[in-house]
Design a protein around this motif. Structure first.
Motif, short mmCIF file in Angstrom:
data_model
loop_
_atom_site.label_atom_id
_atom_site.label_comp_id
_atom_site.label_asym_id
_atom_site.label_seq_id
_atom_site.Cartn_x
_atom_site.Cartn_y
_atom_site.Cartn_z
N UNK A 152 -10.19 1.18 7.69
CA UNK A 152 -9.85 2.39 8.43
C UNK A 152 -8.35 2.50 8.64
N UNK A 153 -7.71 1.39 9.01
CA UNK A 153 -6.27 1.38 9.21
C UNK A 153 -5.54 1.76 7.93
N UNK A 154 -5.93 1.18 6.81
CA UNK A 154 -5.26 1.45 5.53
C UNK A 154 -5.47 2.90 5.09
N UNK A 155 -6.67 3.42 5.29
CA UNK A 155 -6.94 4.81 4.91
C UNK A 155 -6.10 5.75 5.76
N UNK A 156 -6.07 5.50 7.05
CA UNK A 156 -5.28 6.36 7.93
C UNK A 156 -3.80 6.28 7.59
N UNK A 157 -3.31 5.08 7.27
CA UNK A 157 -1.91 4.93 6.90
C UNK A 157 -1.62 5.69 5.61
N UNK A 158 -2.50 5.55 4.61
CA UNK A 158 -2.31 6.26 3.34
C UNK A 158 -2.35 7.77 3.56
N UNK A 204 0.84 -1.20 0.00
CA UNK A 204 0.00 0.00 0.00
C UNK A 204 0.87 1.25 0.00
N UNK A 205 1.89 1.26 0.86
CA UNK A 205 2.79 2.41 0.92
C UNK A 205 3.46 2.64 -0.43
N UNK A 206 3.97 1.59 -1.04
CA UNK A 206 4.63 1.72 -2.32
C UNK A 206 3.65 2.21 -3.40
N UNK A 207 2.44 1.66 -3.40
CA UNK A 207 1.45 2.06 -4.41
C UNK A 207 1.13 3.54 -4.29
N UNK A 208 0.93 4.03 -3.08
CA UNK A 208 0.62 5.45 -2.92
C UNK A 208 1.81 6.32 -3.30
N UNK A 209 3.01 5.89 -2.95
CA UNK A 209 4.19 6.68 -3.33
C UNK A 209 4.34 6.74 -4.84
N UNK A 245 0.65 10.49 2.71
CA UNK A 245 0.43 11.69 1.89
C UNK A 245 0.81 12.95 2.68
N UNK A 246 0.35 13.03 3.91
CA UNK A 246 0.67 14.20 4.74
C UNK A 246 2.17 14.31 5.00
N UNK A 247 2.83 13.19 5.22
CA UNK A 247 4.28 13.20 5.43
C UNK A 247 4.99 13.70 4.17
N UNK A 248 4.54 13.27 3.00
CA UNK A 248 5.15 13.71 1.74
C UNK A 248 4.95 15.21 1.55
N UNK A 249 3.76 15.71 1.86
CA UNK A 249 3.49 17.15 1.73
C UNK A 249 4.35 17.94 2.71
N UNK A 250 4.44 17.45 3.95
CA UNK A 250 5.25 18.13 4.96
C UNK A 250 6.72 18.14 4.55
N UNK A 251 7.21 17.02 4.04
CA UNK A 251 8.60 16.93 3.60
C UNK A 251 8.88 17.91 2.47
#
Length: 119
Positions: free
Chosen positions: A97-103, A26-31, A107-113
């Motif tokens: 819910x867990x997957x949505x929150x993780x995604x 999931x992390x890789x797919x979103x990235x 996204x928020x971490x990428x924006x903050x970075x």
């Protein structure tokens, strides 16, 4: 041992991977989705200018993977389900819910970075 452990870890019967390995995927797919050029708002906003008139018509006409497969294998009708998931599988709400929150966190971490590096 880490990767082997992820792969051989027990999984629910309706899933193809363990919850831990699914989190990595999931992390890789979103990235990948966040940086893929075809998912850019500028590409899709330009539509026919990007894909040509004929190309844009083709992109907007194909509603499913099954239709693409049928079109690219001679056009013979394909019976049954063709897709990327098991059509009968339903993720329990808590897992969704867990997957949505993780995604959302990714996204928020990428924006903050990005904001931090542009300072």
């Amino acid at each position: 041992e880490f990767w082997v452990g992820l792969i051989v870890k027990d999984r629910p019967t309706e899933a193809i991977m363990s919850a831990e390995l699914t989190s990595f995927v999931v992390n890789d797919a979103f990235n990948q989705a966040l940086t893929h050029p075809l998912l850019s708002e500028h590409v899709w906003a330009a539509g026919p200018e990007t894909f040509s008139k004929v190309g844009w018509e083709m992109v907007t006409k194909v509603p499913s993977i099954k239709d693409m497969l049928q079109r690219n294998t001679g056009g013979a009708p394909i019976d049954g389900f063709v897709g990327m998931t098991n059509p009968h599988y339903r993720i329990p709400l808590s897992e969704i819910t867990t997957k949505i929150l993780f995604a959302l966190f990714v996204v928020l971490a990428a924006v903050a970075y990005k904001a931090y590096t542009e300072m």
